[in-house]
Design an enzyme around this catalytic site. Structure first.
Site, mmCIF file in Angstrom:
data_model
loop_
_atom_site.group_PDB
_atom_site.id
_atom_site.type_symbol
_atom_site.label_atom_id
_atom_site.label_comp_id
_atom_site.label_asym_id
_atom_site.label_seq_id
_atom_site.Cartn_x
_atom_site.Cartn_y
_atom_site.Cartn_z
ATOM 1 N N ASP A 1 -0.100 5.353 0.539
ATOM 2 C CA ASP A 1 -0.243 6.224 1.926
ATOM 3 C C ASP A 1 -0.252 5.417 3.269
ATOM 4 O O ASP A 1 -0.856 4.645 3.110
ATOM 5 C CB ASP A 1 -1.665 6.853 1.773
ATOM 6 N N ASP B 1 0.792 -1.246 -0.222
ATOM 7 C CA ASP B 1 0.074 -0.287 0.227
ATOM 8 C C ASP B 1 0.578 1.366 -0.123
ATOM 9 O O ASP B 1 1.920 0.711 0.272
ATOM 10 C CB ASP B 1 -0.343 -0.067 1.556
#
Ligand code: PLP
Ligand code: CA
Length: 304
Positions: free
Chosen positions: A29, A27
């Site tokens: 952020d 992932d």
């Protein structure tokens, strides 16, 4: 069984885990950066994984940029070895869904940023022109006759008129209702938050009485995109690393991947433990297999 998962991992155990996996899914952020700032050590970790021959891919629900912008961002922040083919954003995957799964013929009405429209354009998907006259209202604006899908994503120029038009298009049961992602909100610095695509989708779900099909995490589709573009993707050989239980960990579980929560983002370990100890077995899909404080904890694994 109720107590499986949430294993804090470091040192040789972490090294063994990384050695055992062919594919590392990150992932973005909260894992490798916060907005425009890279997480300390993250670039070194990612560059080292790539140089050690791991397949590294990025799975982000951020639909606001086309993939080429991500390549520039990675480079700017010191992730020098990341290429376009490694980036799977909810905007890119939405374009693939419309092109390859739905095989859309007709136009798409988009609630979203320019980056989302750019990604659709690149896939050859026609979008309804967005220029409304200054005096336009839902009473007098034209509606396109051939809209076959409404796609909702993060839109920082959302207007009531856009919501109203989307609601009208969704009256047609043959018009698909898609959402890039269903994220409720995103953290900003200083304790502020940004409402996510999920908050806009919720408004349209109420207005239309329909449920959107979600493309981004935790839906499996992004993993299908990865599987279709890389050879030999075996879920058992993948590790999904994220900072949010409800999107990243559930995505990993939905796809049969080992999951790792990093504590540099949204979710705290206490929430994961609560899910783990919950009697509701559906909550167990939100529990990470492993937990690290930060992905910088990987660094010693690359030292001889
Ligand atoms: N969507 C938007 C608009 C965002 O700003 C963010 C994070 O900043 C995200 C989605 C979540 O991105 P990720 O899935 O990389 O955590
Ligand atoms: Ca995240």
């Amino acid at each position: 069984f109720g107590f499986k998962g949430c294993q804090k991992i470091r040192g040789p155990q972490l090294r063994n885990l990384l050695e055992a996996k062919d594919f590392i899914l990150f992932d973005c952020d909260g894992v490798i950066w916060h907005g425009e700032k890279a997480i300390t050590g993250a670039a070194k970790v990612v560059n080292s994984l790539i140089r050690h021959g791991k397949n590294v891919v990025f799975v982000t629900n951020n639909c606001t940029r086309p993939r080429e912008n991500y390549v520039h961002k990675f480079c700017r922040l010191g992730f020098t070895d990341v290429m376009l083919e490694q980036i799977f954003s909810s905007s890119y995957c939405s374009a693939l869904y419309l092109r390859d799964v739905v095989k859309i013929c007709g136009q798409v009405f988009v609630i979203g940023c320019d980056g989302l429209r750019r990604e659709l354009q690149e896939a050859g998907i026609p979008c309804v022109e967005e220029a409304d006259a200054p005096d336009a209202t839902i009473y007098n604006c034209p509606l396109a006759p051939d809209v076959k899908a409404v796609l909702v994503g993060h839109d920082d120029k959302l207007t009531f008129l856009k919501l109203a038009k989307a609601s009208c298009y969704l009256r047609d049961p043959d018009c698909l209702f898609l959402a890039t992602d269903n994220d409720p909100w995103h953290p900003l610095s200083g304790g502020r938050i940004l409402p996510g695509s999920g908050s806009l989708t919720a408004a349209l779900e109420v207005a239309s009485g329909r449920k959107a099909t979600v493309i981004g995490k935790p839906s499996r589709f992004m993993f299908e995109c990865i599987s279709s573009q890389f050879r030999g993707v075996d879920p058992a050989q993948c590790l999904m690393i994220g900072d949010r239980l409800e999107t990243d960990m559930l995505f990993g579980s939905n796809c049969g991947l080992d999951t790792m929560l990093t504590l540099t983002g949204v979710s705290q370990i206490e929430e994961a433990q609560e899910y783990r100890n919950s009697e509701l077995t559906t909550n167990h899909s939100l529990v990470p297999d492993y937990v690290v404080d930060t992905i910088a904890d990987f660094l010693p694994a690359f030292e001889e």
